[in-house]
Motif scaffolding. Structure first.
Motif, PDB file in Angstrom:
ATOM      1  N   PHE A  14      50.491  43.416  33.676  1.00 30.08           N
ATOM      2  CA  PHE A  14      49.780  44.471  34.512  1.00 30.08           C
ATOM      3  C   PHE A  14      48.209  44.101  34.825  1.00 30.08           C
ATOM      4  O   PHE A  14      47.779  44.498  35.546  1.00 30.08           O
ATOM      5  N   SER A  15      47.733  43.257  33.933  1.00 31.53           N
ATOM      6  CA  SER A  15      46.555  42.778  34.322  1.00 31.53           C
ATOM      7  C   SER A  15      46.587  41.768  35.377  1.00 31.53           C
ATOM      8  O   SER A  15      45.811  41.759  36.383  1.00 31.53           O
ATOM      9  N   ALA A  18      47.198  43.460  38.472  1.00 35.25           N
ATOM     10  CA  ALA A  18      46.115  44.074  39.095  1.00 35.25           C
ATOM     11  C   ALA A  18      45.368  43.170  40.003  1.00 35.25           C
ATOM     12  O   ALA A  18      44.596  43.364  41.035  1.00 35.25           O
ATOM     13  N   ALA A  21      47.386  41.865  43.094  1.00 29.56           N
ATOM     14  CA  ALA A  21      47.432  42.959  44.127  1.00 29.56           C
ATOM     15  C   ALA A  21      46.062  43.153  44.883  1.00 29.56           C
ATOM     16  O   ALA A  21      46.251  43.594  46.033  1.00 29.56           O
ATOM     17  N   SER A  22      45.185  42.923  44.059  1.00 28.31           N
ATOM     18  CA  SER A  22      43.626  43.086  44.809  1.00 28.31           C
ATOM     19  C   SER A  22      43.728  41.986  45.728  1.00 28.31           C
ATOM     20  O   SER A  22      43.306  42.193  47.048  1.00 28.31           O
ATOM     21  N   LEU A  31      51.954  44.865  48.549  1.00 26.66           N
ATOM     22  CA  LEU A  31      51.993  44.884  46.943  1.00 26.66           C
ATOM     23  C   LEU A  31      53.170  44.003  46.402  1.00 26.66           C
ATOM     24  O   LEU A  31      53.131  43.227  45.384  1.00 26.66           O
ATOM     25  N   TYR A  35      53.673  41.372  42.911  1.00 29.07           N
ATOM     26  CA  TYR A  35      54.620  41.460  41.872  1.00 29.07           C
ATOM     27  C   TYR A  35      55.532  40.149  41.843  1.00 29.07           C
ATOM     28  O   TYR A  35      55.768  39.698  40.330  1.00 29.07           O
TER      29      TYR A  35
END
Length: 389
Positions: A14-15, A18, A21-22, A31, A35
């Motif tokens: 998840f980090s 993030a 995704a940014s 997005l 992933y």
């Protein structure tokens, strides 16, 4: 190197998601690409720092279940019955055409007859996750589009169940038609159980305790997962059970409140799904399957939208809506990945055929996402005028 703990895996996924995704948003990219790319980077073929990928994959399947449950909550039963009449005709013809397409591609690249049929099976289905995640629900004409899409995806689910049962019986060399019939006969029974459960158990409980929001949330989770597991026990799929759980609850006044509160939980598990998809792919197989995978992906991306456009046009759908739906279904499915895994575990296909299906899935997921995100209304559109929640 010590085994990565569950907490460490969540932190990395998840980090990392993030961060990527940014970067994807800055680069105006979907997005989903971030992933999958993260999965390839952290998986066994990349840095190999997340080593419990199978556990992540099992957990990610819960995201698909929640997706179908929320979908059912947004659809009234009468609308589904109406749309299934159209979906059955389109589903039968399209599945036959895509089965033939996969068989032809398998023949072109020298796969065995059984491998050709399995590749054909994998080509028949479109992704529930891609189709539904990128579908807006707040625009009137897309509500009709969503109903038609759900009808087609549900029909494909039934075909997928039949395919999985055929593959499971492959080790014995004979299809268990009796078991196949029992599974489909179980569907009306599951619907009756779901309807009775909502009418005589859930509705009275929700009416009495609807002011306790935590209780409503827990009751919805229990209902969704419980009916999904019951469907699995009855020989159907968890996805079908979750959808029936949602649609039987759709008439409740509190259904939209439940849907709103479950969306973050769904998105949590869907990130895991796309991560595990990238993480489980073996990059060492790329040189062997690159050409057939590119050909198969290109055939799917070009052929599927045209087929759905023509078949839906015959069903009196407006031309622009038919193209919209065709492109949204223009990829293969998470069911295709399950078919590849099961067929390989039954020793019906080799590693090359299995990775061909996996590579085709990843390529079509990515390209199809780009096509929809950049050209059609969707919740994660980069262009402001296309963004619809």
């Amino acid at each position: 190197m010590p085994e990565t703990s569950l907490f460490q895996s969540f932190f990395l996924i998840f980090s990392g998601a993030a961060v990527l995704a940014s970067l994807a948003l800055y680069g105006r990219q979907p997005l989903l690409v971030a992933y999958i790319a993260l999965g390839v980077l952290f998986g066994s073929s990349g840095l190999a720092i997340v080593d419990n990928v199978k556990l992540m994959a099992e957990m990610s399947s819960i995201g698909i279940i929640f997706l179908l449950f929320l979908l059912g909550l947004d659809m009234q039963p009468k609308a589904l019955i109406s749309v299934m009449r159209k979906a059955t005709f389109v589903g039968l013809i399209s599945c036959g055409l895509f089965l033939g397409l996969g068989y032809l591609i398998g023949w072109m690249f020298g796969f065995t007859p059984i491998e050709r049929w399995v590749i054909g099976m994998a080509m028949m289905f479109s992704s529930t996750i891609i189709g539904i995640k990128l579908l807006p629900t707040t625009v009137l004409h897309h509500k009709h589009l969503g109903e038609m899409m759900v009808g087609l995806l549900l029909f494909q689910d039934f075909v997928a169940i039949a395919c999985l049962m055929i593959l499971l019986s492959g080790s014995t060399g004979a299809v268990d038609f009796a078991q196949l019939g029992i599974s489909f006969a179980a569907l009306p029974l599951l619907i009756a159980i779901a309807w009775g459960g909502v009418r005589f158990v859930l509705q009275p409980l929700l009416t009495r305790f609807d002011r306790f929001h935590e209780y409503v949330f827990l009751l919805a989770l229990g209902w969704c997962l419980g009916l999904a597991e019951l469907a699995e026990i009855m020989g159907l799929s968890r996805e079908i059970g979750a959808f029936i759980a949602g649609i039987t609850l759709a008439t409740s006044p509190i259904s939209q409140y439940i849907a709103l509160n479950l969306k973050p939980l769904r998105d949590f598990f869907l990130v895991l799904f796309f991560f595990s998809l990238g993480a489980q792919f073996n990059l060492d197989m790329v040189p062997q399957i690159a050409l057939p995978a590119i050909v198969a992906a290109a055939a799917v991306l070009m052929f599927k939208p045209v087929v759905f456009r023509y078949l839906l046009g015959q069903q009196s759908e407006r031309k622009i809506l038919a193209w919209d739906l065709g492109f949204r279904l223009g990829q293969i499915s998470e069911f295709s990945l399950l078919i590849a895994y099961l067929a390989m575990s039954q020793k019906l296909i080799g590693s090359e055929a299995s990775h061909l299906i996996q590579a085709t899935a990843i390529l079509t997921f990515l390209v199809s996402s780009y096509i929809v995100v950049l050209n059609f209304p969707n919740p994660i559109a980069i262009k402001d005028h296309l963004r619809r929640d």
